[in-house]
Each structure stands twice: as structure tokens, then as C-alpha cells.
Motif scaffolding. Structure first.
Motif, PDB file in Angstrom:
ATOM      1  N   ALA B 163      15.906  23.972  43.812  1.00 55.96           N
ATOM      2  CA  ALA B 163      15.845  25.240  44.546  1.00 55.96           C
ATOM      3  C   ALA B 163      16.664  26.312  43.836  1.00 55.96           C
ATOM      4  O   ALA B 163      16.223  27.465  43.692  1.00 55.96           O
ATOM      5  N   VAL B 164      17.851  25.916  43.363  1.00 55.71           N
ATOM      6  CA  VAL B 164      18.680  26.876  42.631  1.00 55.71           C
ATOM      7  C   VAL B 164      17.946  27.360  41.385  1.00 55.71           C
ATOM      8  O   VAL B 164      17.916  28.562  41.082  1.00 55.71           O
ATOM      9  N   VAL B 165      17.325  26.408  40.687  1.00 53.95           N
ATOM     10  CA  VAL B 165      16.590  26.796  39.483  1.00 53.95           C
ATOM     11  C   VAL B 165      15.494  27.793  39.828  1.00 53.95           C
ATOM     12  O   VAL B 165      15.280  28.790  39.122  1.00 53.95           O
ATOM     13  N   MET B 166      14.803  27.544  40.952  1.00 50.61           N
ATOM     14  CA  MET B 166      13.718  28.450  41.341  1.00 50.61           C
ATOM     15  C   MET B 166      14.247  29.857  41.567  1.00 50.61           C
ATOM     16  O   MET B 166      13.663  30.846  41.099  1.00 50.61           O
ATOM     17  N   VAL B 167      15.364  29.948  42.268  1.00 50.84           N
ATOM     18  CA  VAL B 167      15.945  31.276  42.501  1.00 50.84           C
ATOM     19  C   VAL B 167      16.257  31.956  41.178  1.00 50.84           C
ATOM     20  O   VAL B 167      15.990  33.140  40.979  1.00 50.84           O
ATOM     21  N   LYS B 168      16.795  31.172  40.238  1.00 53.82           N
ATOM     22  CA  LYS B 168      17.190  31.777  38.962  1.00 53.82           C
ATOM     23  C   LYS B 168      15.982  32.161  38.113  1.00 53.82           C
ATOM     24  O   LYS B 168      16.056  33.101  37.319  1.00 53.82           O
ATOM     25  N   ILE B 169      14.918  31.399  38.266  1.00 50.23           N
ATOM     26  CA  ILE B 169      13.710  31.805  37.532  1.00 50.23           C
ATOM     27  C   ILE B 169      13.197  33.116  38.109  1.00 50.23           C
ATOM     28  O   ILE B 169      12.839  34.049  37.374  1.00 50.23           O
ATOM     29  N   LYS B 170      13.198  33.179  39.431  1.00 51.61           N
ATOM     30  CA  LYS B 170      12.728  34.395  40.090  1.00 51.61           C
ATOM     31  C   LYS B 170      13.518  35.600  39.632  1.00 51.61           C
ATOM     32  O   LYS B 170      12.975  36.636  39.283  1.00 51.61           O
ATOM     33  N   SER B 171      14.832  35.452  39.626  1.00 53.38           N
ATOM     34  CA  SER B 171      15.668  36.601  39.269  1.00 53.38           C
ATOM     35  C   SER B 171      15.696  36.825  37.758  1.00 53.38           C
ATOM     36  O   SER B 171      16.364  37.744  37.290  1.00 53.38           O
ATOM     37  N   GLY B 172      15.024  35.968  37.004  1.00 51.09           N
ATOM     38  CA  GLY B 172      14.943  36.198  35.573  1.00 51.09           C
ATOM     39  C   GLY B 172      16.102  35.658  34.768  1.00 51.09           C
ATOM     40  O   GLY B 172      16.179  35.880  33.558  1.00 51.09           O
ATOM     41  N   LYS B 173      17.007  34.958  35.423  1.00 46.16           N
ATOM     42  CA  LYS B 173      18.148  34.409  34.660  1.00 46.16           C
ATOM     43  C   LYS B 173      17.719  33.206  33.829  1.00 46.16           C
ATOM     44  O   LYS B 173      18.306  32.907  32.798  1.00 46.16           O
ATOM     45  N   VAL B 174      16.726  32.499  34.323  1.00 41.88           N
ATOM     46  CA  VAL B 174      16.169  31.384  33.560  1.00 41.88           C
ATOM     47  C   VAL B 174      14.784  31.814  33.114  1.00 41.88           C
ATOM     48  O   VAL B 174      13.967  32.212  33.935  1.00 41.88           O
ATOM     49  N   HIS B 175      14.581  31.790  31.812  1.00 46.93           N
ATOM     50  CA  HIS B 175      13.284  32.246  31.314  1.00 46.93           C
ATOM     51  C   HIS B 175      12.940  31.497  30.045  1.00 46.93           C
ATOM     52  O   HIS B 175      13.682  30.603  29.605  1.00 46.93           O
ATOM     53  N   LYS B 176      11.843  31.886  29.455  1.00 45.56           N
ATOM     54  CA  LYS B 176      11.283  31.222  28.287  1.00 45.56           C
ATOM     55  C   LYS B 176      12.329  30.854  27.223  1.00 45.56           C
ATOM     56  O   LYS B 176      12.361  29.747  26.722  1.00 45.56           O
ATOM     57  N   ASP B 177      13.197  31.792  26.892  1.00 45.98           N
ATOM     58  CA  ASP B 177      14.125  31.549  25.802  1.00 45.98           C
ATOM     59  C   ASP B 177      15.459  30.996  26.276  1.00 45.98           C
ATOM     60  O   ASP B 177      16.369  30.790  25.489  1.00 45.98           O
TER      61      ASP B 177
END
Ligand code: HEM
Ligand SMILES: [Cu+2]
Lengths: 536, 207, 105
Positions: B163-177
Motif C-alpha cells: 500500500a505504501v508503495v502504491m501511494v508513492k507510485i501515485k505521488s511519483g516518488k517511485v517511478h521507472k528510474d
């Protein structure tokens, strides 16, 4: 090219309590550990003195029998889980691993802070056993079932303390492994790493891979107590010997969590004070890994008298003898390094030599315990108590204080009084021998451990031992006082007072916040290549 | 505060390789944590062979099988969500993670029903029926609750992690690179699956 | 100063991207093995120890698939595989010693 602005030392910079207890700087975290660990050592020592006082004469003098049982348990728990296991890795590993690798911190600084807080939490649990319910556990630090499931004392809390401290230890180990793999300065391969780093690397693997086993075992004890029904209680089909297996699968390797970093310290001190390239660098480095590995295979030697099967006991006994080989390799190499070196006898070297001496006695008595036939005779006697104090205290304890004397100028930028350090060392050392050698003797005579009382024929050695404990305590207090005086009033230390050549000596004393003001220079020929050494 | 010199290999730099290595090391400790339990299981099972078989009849094979498939499917979706994010498809990655998250919920619900059935039969350690069982069966149920309970706890932790990862993907902190966190969440989730892969036959399929 | 090494550690690690197709294939294999293990246990009741051995072999195959493909172990440096082997070797040793003890009592 830009000019480098000198950074403030890590001790200056931010001030205030929070800048310490929530710091991400590995050096400050190391100091937090240092103060806590020394404090717990002194508490444990006081408990030890108390036991020795009770044992001055046969019969009950000071404390109730149950209280005595609680004292040696608390003494064991504090000394093992709060002092000796974290001692060298958490203090000197944290402080010097990044410096020796030429980097500015461990790989995961936040995780490092978490380890520290878990340590605090575990310590709180351990101390809380004192004030709740029926007081501290009275099981011995081994928490053997089924007694640990049945006793009314605070075993649950003590076991939780050990569990939490275990996690602290796991995370420290994890952090160090990644640090060593990822943060070595350019040009430093594994074989250019200082031997202390090698020792920590081997240790970290043990912390990582052995601690979980005891973690889960302790949880089972907790569950057993909470639900009142259990796994290790023979009355419902459980097997207490299985508990012992699970306990020692961790706790024997844990002996190497204590020993390997200490050996690393000795491998640093000896070349520095012999001003000579260490003999057999690779042999020492790889034997650390060998010890760590073989250390997993010998746990059964703690259970020779517990009802383990004959064939299993024989296999464990043989494997135990194997560990002696890499250990002996190290000792030979240290001695060979000293041979023909230009030896400069300073306090750190004295501690290192004391380590070798005590560890030799500890190791040889260990072989007596490891030999199946002999152990039947000495098991659970004072011979064992003498043996493990020689290894843990005489070995790792002395190495810890040796490291403190070796790196004190680097940590605080102050010099201590060498004469005082020598005198307090001598008292400490003599007290130590007087305290523990009689235990070996009286153990062979047949005095069992973990009793507040003993038969009159054991009286004389026990008196010697108790007097020894007073001498030892005097030495230790003098040593600590000497260092405290140095902290307040000591002369300023230079960058490199002992002429060491590992990287931590290339930066100022105390080191700047980010460890280095310029790129540290790695010696390609290895970390102990003394240019003007006699033999080159 | 300025200082012009900083080391190239700083502990304060982000290092994807370090974070992956750290995660694997952590997984090893988890493996050995459960490993200890498997050792205990092994010993007691060999000492109480018949009783273990007898007791295992109380478990519902179909519930166990369904849960196995649910977990395997959730492992697949996590692995796919990593592929999706590596290819820059943030939306699909999030969708796949949502499915994983739901699967975790399904797993726990099924587990809940299984456990409550045991409770109704008084098979939880300390309950009346449990106390009347032969010792071998008591050990079986003790281990069953301990091991599946601990595993369930890991499912919950893994779910929170994702769930934490999902939030971070949404906010753009976790991305392709900068995908480490997702990868680590995935590794953790696969571990939860791995352990179940062994728990399932050892408790459900031993008759 | 020429010896200041200005390289920064790899921020982006060379990543391996597993195709959906591969992941699906692995998943299908896992499901098949699950069905197989359930079938074996419900139909083959002749020898319990054989059934257990089979169940563990199937479980280990599944575990290997998950680790190798889902966890990308296949594409990791050799060091990772060594770590896994060491951990498994330790665990196996624990199993062996406990077995020796309990079966020779
Ligand atoms: C500082 C002076 C110390 C004294 C006077 C002392 C004294 C003692 C004595 C007399 C016992 C035996 C109790 C008995 O069996 O009846 C004991 C046990 C023990 N000591 Fe020490 N000790 C000291 C330091 C240490 C240190 C530094 C360590 C660890 C590094 C340590 C670890 C232990 C352990 C683990 C036990 C076993 C406890 C048990 O039986 O559960 N001690 N100590
Ligand atoms: Cu041992």
C-alpha cells in the motif's frame, strides 16, 4: 578546483540532546552505544561483585537463594545481550567501519538509528523485569524449558528483551554487510580492506543468519507462557532437548559474534605497535570467514549431558575440534607479526597481548569442554564458568577496552595518561586472573555452578576469587576514571599518535562530520604496508 | 552549510544495488525465522507421525488450495506490476498492485473462516476440546496456529508495504528510474508466497 | 587534485525486464504443480513417507520457480545465488543434525 572548507568535527556542529539521540551520524550513534554499553557493563559488574561477595563464605550470607538465582540470570542477560554482543560491532564497528573504508557513513543511516532505538527498547524490557511481578527471571540466561515456562518470575519480559535486542543486532549486521559491499572507497578491493572490517563482515553474517533462529524460539517460549500450553513441556509431549537445540543453534555462533570482532581489533593493534606488515593477511581474513562458517556446525557441544543421542554427540565433538584450527592460525600469525617487529609497548598493545593470553586459556579449556568424555565431568561446574569468562571477558572484554585505548585519541581528539593506563591495566589483568583461575580449579574439584552455597572444601579458591573480583573492579574503575580525566583535561591528540596506516588515521582527530576533508589514499599493497618497516 | 568536498561513495547517496542487497539479506533472516519453526515441525512430526495425520483431517484442503492459488496469482500480479512500471506504464502498474492488495485481503478472509471453524470446535490451544486431544494432535494444532498465524502477520505487513508503495507510485516518488521500493515490496511479497508454498503441503496434504 | 574520483555509484542498476508472457508461463507452471500436489496427496495413499517426499519435492520446485523468475534471482549476479546456496546449506545442516539426533536416540 575548489578549495576545501574545513568542516567542523562531528563533536561540534549541532548541539542539544536531540541532535544526539536522533542523529544519523554513525559516529554519534557509536558514542550513544558506547555510553550505554559501559553503563550496562558496570551494572553487570556490580551484580558479579555481589555474587562473589555471597560466595566469599559457604552458607547464606547476603541474599536469599532465589535472589541469587535472579542475580546470576540478570548478570548473564545484561553481560551477554546488552554488553558483549553489541560491544565491539555497535561501538567500534559503527564508528570505524565507514572511516576505515573511506566513506562517510554506513549504507543505511536511518536503519542504524533504528538499531540503536531497538537496543534502547530491549534494554528497557530487560530492566523492567526488576520492577514488575515477582522480579527478574531466575532461569539462567539460557531460559531452558520447561522451567522457563513454569517459573513465576518475569521470564516473558526478559525473553522479549532478548528478542528485541536480537533484531537490533540483525539490523546492524545487515547494515555492515551492505556497507562493505557497496561503500568501499574507489581502489579498495576486499583484499585491501583492514582486518577489522573482515572481522565485522564475518560477524555480520552470523548476526544475520543465526539470530532469527533464537528469535523464533524465544517467541515460542512467550507463546507457551501466555497460552499456558506448549511445545517444550514434556508433560504434553514436548521435548525440552529440542529447545536446547534451537537455543544453541544461535548461541554457539553468538560466541563468534563476540570473538570475531575482537580478533579484528587485535589484528589492527598488533601491526600498528609492531610497525610491521601483518603476517598472513589473507590467512587471517579468510580464517574469520571459516570460523563464522564452521561455528554453525558445533552447537551440540553444549548438550552432551542433556540426553542427545550418542552418534550426534560424537559428530558435534569432532566438529568442535575443527574450529580450533582457524583460531590457531590467527594466533600464529599475530605472534609471527610481533616477532622481529619494532615493538612499542603502549596500553592498546598490552590489552591485545592480554587478549591472546586469555583467549589461549579460554580456548584450551574450551577443548576440554568440547571433548565428549571430559565434558561429562566438568559440565555445569565452575570450570565452565571460568572457561567462558576467559573467552568472553578475558578475550572480547579485553579487546573492547583495548580498542577504547587504541581509538580514544581519534574519537575524542584527546590523549590519556599512558602511565595511569598501564597501571590500571596491570591491576585489571592481575585481578582478572585471580578472579577466574580459581574457578577453573574449583570446577575441576567438582563445585557446581549456579548455587549460592558450596561445600567447605571449596572455601580457599573461592576466597581468592572474591578478592580477585575486588582487585579487578579497582583496575576497571581506575581505567575508566583515567579516560574520563583525559576527556575533560587531556592533551590534544594529533591526527595519528600511534603511526597507524589504516584510513581512519588520515583524517583529523576527532574526525570531521563527513569523515574526510580530502580523498583518503588507499595503499594498493594492502592496508598494513609499512614503508619504513624493518623488514623491507 | 557548505563543504566543497564530498566523497563519491557516500552512505547518504541513493544506491539501488545497496537497497536490493539489503532487502535480500532481510529476506534471509525471515527465511531462517520460519526455518526454525520448520525444524520444530519436523521433529515433532517424526515423533508423532500418526497423530499429525489424524489431526490434519480437521483442515479443509479446498480452502487451503484456494488460498494457495490466490497467493500465487497475487505473486504474479506483483511481478507484472514491476514489469509495467519498468516500461513506464504507471497506470497498469497501479492496477496490478491493487489486484495484489485485494488478493491479500481474500487470503486473509479465507484464513479467518478457517480459523473460526477451528475455534468453534475448540481446537485453539487452551480451549476445552484442545486440552482433551492426545499430545501429538495438540502439538499439531499449536504449530498450525503458530505458523499460519505468523504467516498471516506477514501477509498483513506485506499488504501494508505494498500500500505504501502504491501511494508513492501515485505521488511519483517511485517511478521507472527509481523503482527500488516497488522491487523490494515485490521481493517481500514473494517471500510470503514462498513460505506458504511449504506450509500448504505440510499442514493440509499429509494424509 | 587528480585523485578525486568523481564517479558516482550506479544509481540506475542495469535492470532486467521480464516479459508478461514469461511471467504467465511461470504462473501456469505453478498452478499445474499445485494441482498435481493436491492430486498426489488425495489419491496416492499407499505410502505416507513417499507422499511427503513428493509433496516436498513439488513444493521446492515451485519455490525455485518463484525465486528464479518472480524474484529475478536468475538475472542477479552470481553472488546472490551463492548467498541463497549458503543459507540453504546451513538450514540443511540443521535438518541433518536434528535428524541424526532424533533417529539414533
Ligand atoms: C565484572 C566482573 C564479573 C564478575 C565478578 C562475574 C562473576 C560471575 C559469577 C560468580 C558467575 C557464576 C554464577 C553462578 O554460576 O553461580 C557468573 C556467571 C556469568 N557471567 Fe560473569 N562475572 C563478571 C563479568 C562478566 C562478563 C564481562 C561477562 C560477559 C561478557 C559475564 C558473563 C556471565 C555469564 C553469561 C554467566 C552465566 C550466567 C548463568 O549461569 O546464567 N560475566 N559471573
Ligand atoms: Cu559453543
Amino acid at each position: 578546483m575548489t578549495t576545501t572548507i574545513a568542516q567542523p568535527s562531528y563533536l561540534e556542529g549541532k548541539k542539544g540532546l536531540f541532535s544526539w539521540i536522533f542523529t544519523l551520524d554513525h559516529k554519534r550513534i557509536a558514542l550513544l552505544y558506547l555510553y550505554a554499553i559501559i553503563a550496562f557493563f558496570l551494572v553487570g559488574m556490580t551484580l558479579g561483585l555481589l555474587m562473589r561477595l555471597e560466595l566469599l563464605n559457604p552458607g547464606k550470607d547476603l541474599v536469599e537463594p532465589t535472589t541469587y538465582n535472579q542475580i546470576f540470570t540478570l548478570h548473564g542477560v545484561i553481560m551477554i545481550f546488552l554488553f558483549i554482543i553489541p560491544s565491539i560491532p555497535a561501538v567500534f564497528g559503527n564508528f570505524f567501519l565507514p572511516l576505515m573504508l573511506g566513506t562517510d557513513d554506513v549504507a543505511f543511516p536511518k536503519l542504524n538509528l533504528l538499531s540503536w532505538w531497538l537496543y534502547v527498547l530491549g534494554a528497557v524490557f530487560a530492566l523492567a523485569t526488576l520492577v514488575f511481578g515477582d522480579g527478574p527471571a531466575d532461569t539462567g540466561w539460557t531460559f531452558y524449558a520447561p522451567y522457563s515456562v513454569k517459573t513465576g518470575t518475569n521470564v516473558t519480559m526478559a525473553v522479549m528483551a532478548a528478542f528485541i535486542l536480537g533484531f537490533s543486532s540483525i539490523l546492524t549486521g545487515l547494515n555492515f554487510i551492505v556497507t562493505i559491499h557497496r561503500l568501499r572507497t574507489p581502489g579498495m578491493g576486499f583484499n585491501q580492506m583492514p582486518l577489522f572490517a573482515w572481522g565485522l563482515y564475518a560477524t555480520s553474517w552470523i548476526q544475520l543468519l543465526a539470530t532469527p533462529v533464537i528469535g523464533i524460539t524465544l517467541l515460542m517460549i512467550v507463546a507457551e507462557r501466555v497460552f499456558g500450553i506448549g511445545l517444550f513441556d514434556p508433560s504434553i509431549g514436548g521435548d525440552p532437548v529440542l529447545y536446547q537445540h534451537m537455543f544453541w543453534i544461535y548461541s554457539h555462533p553468538a560466541v563468534y559474534i563476540m570473538a570475531l570482532p575482537a580478533m579484528g581489533i587485535v589484528s589492527e593493534i598488533i601491526p600498528t605497535f609492531a610497525q610491521r606488515t601483518i603476517f598472513g593477511y589473507k590467512a587471517i581474513a579468510y580464517s574469520s570467514m571459516a570460523i563464522a562458517f564452521i561455528g554453525y556446525f558445533v552447537w551440540g557441544h553444549h548438550m552432551f549431558t542433556s540426553g542427545m543421542s550418542g552418534p550426534a554427540a560424537i559428530i558435534f565433538s569432532v566438529l568442535t575440534f575443527l574450529v580450533a584450527i582457524p583460531t590457531a592460525i590467527k594466533v600464529f600469525n599475530w605472534v609471527a607479526t610481533l616477532y622481529k617487529g619494532s615493538i612499542d609497548v603502549k596500553p592498546p598493545l598490552l590489552y591485545a597481548l592480554a587478549f591472546i593470553f586469555n583467549f589461549l586459556i579460554g580456548g584450551l579449556t574450551g577443548l576440554v569442554n568440547g571433548a565428549l568424555a571430559a565434558d561429562i565431568h566438568v559440565h555445569d561446574t565452575y570450570f565452565v564458568v571460568g572457561h567462558f569468562h576467559y573467552v568472553m571477558f578475558g578475550g572480547t572484554g579485553f579487546a573492547f577496552f583495548g580498542a577504547l585505548h587504541y581509538w580514544f585519541p581519534k574519537i575524542y581528539g584527546k590523549l590519556y595518561n599512558i602511565r595511569m593506563a598501564n597501571i590500571s591495566f596491570a591491576i585489571f589483568f592481575i585481578g582478572f586472573q585471580l578472579l577466574y583461575f580459581p574457578m577453573l580449579v574449583v570446577g575441576l574439584m567438582g563445585m557446581p555452578r549456579r548455587y549460592y552455597d558450596y561445600l567447605p572444601q571449596f572455601h580457599v579458591p573461592n576466597v581468592v576469587s572474591t578478592v580477585g573480583s575486588w582487585i579487578l573492579a579497582t583496575g576497571i574503575l581506575m581505567m575508566i576514571a583515567n579516560l574520563m580525566v583525559a576527556y575533560w583535561k587531556g592533551k590534544k591528540a594529533r591526527k595519528n599518535p600511534w603511526h597507524g596506516i589504516t584510513l581512519e588515521w588520515q583524517t583529523s582527530s576527532p574526525p570531521p562530520l563527513h569523515n574526510f576533508d580530502k580523498m583518503p589514499e588507499v595503499n594498493e599493497k594492502g592496508p598494513y604496508h609499512y614503508k619504513n618497516a624493518m623488514d623491507q | 552549510m557548505e563543504h566543497s568536498f564530498s566523497l563519491p561513495n557516500s552512505g547518504h547517496n541513493f544506491d539501488a544495488e545497496a537497497s536490493k542487497l539489503g532487502m535480500w539479506l532481510f529476506l534471509f533472516t525471515e527465511l531462517l525465522l520460519f526455518g526454525g519453526l520448520f525444524l520444530v515441525y519436523m521433529v515433532y512430526r517424526s515423533l508423532n507421525h500418526e497423530a499429525f495425520i489424524e489431526a490434519s483431517h480437521h483442515l479443509n484442503v479446498w480452502a487451503g488450495t484456494t488460498n494457495t492459488i490466490v497467493l500465487l496469482a497475487s505473486s504474479l500480479t506483483v511481478a507484472m506490476s514491476i514489469t509495467a512500471l519498468q516500461q513506464g506504464n504507471k497506470k497498469r502498474s497501479l492496477l496490478l498492485l491493487t489486484i495484489t492488495f485485494i488478493a491479500a485481503g481474500v487470503f486473509l478472509v479465507i484464513k479467518y473462516f478457517e480459523w473460526s471453524a477451528k475455534f468453534e470446535h475448540g481446537l485453539f490451544p487452551g480451549m476445552e476440546h484442545y486440552s482433551q486431544l492426545p499430545t501429538g494432535e495438540r502439538l499439531y494444532f499449536y504449530l498450525y496456529f503458530f505458523m499460519t498465524g505468523l504467516h498471516g502477520l506477514h501477509v498483513i505487513i506485506g499488504g501494508i508495504f505494498l500500500a505504501v508503495v502504491m501511494v508513492k507510485i501515485k505521488s511519483g516518488k517511485v517511478h521507472k528510474d527509481r523503482i527500488s521500493l516497488l522491487e523490494n515490496g515485490g521481493l517481500y511479497w514473494h517471500l510470503v508466497d514462498l513460505i506458504w508454498i511449504y506450509l500448504f503441503p505440510l499442514f493440509y496434504l499429509i494424509h | 587534485m587528480e585523485n578525486i574520483n568523481t564517479h558516482t555509484p550506479q544509481v540506475a542498476v542495469s535492470q532486467h525486464i521480464s516479459s508478461y508472457k514469461l511471467l504467465f508461463t511461470v504462473f501456469a507452471g505453478l498452478i499445474l504443480l499445485t494441482i498435481l500436489t493436491v492430486l498426489v496427496s488425495t489419491t496416492f495413499t499407499f505410502s505416507v513417507s513417499l507422499a511427503v517426499a513428493l509433496a516436498l519435492m513439488i513444493a521446492s520446485t515451485k519455490a525455485l520457480l518463484v525465486a528464479y523468475y518472480f524474484m529475478h534471482l536468475k538475472y542477479e549476479p552470481r553472488f546472490y545465488k551463492w548467498m541463497v546456496i549458503v543459507v540453504l546449506a546451513l538450514f540443511t545442516f540443521f535438518v541433518i543434525m536434528l535428524t541424526i539426533d532424533y533417529f539414533t536416540r
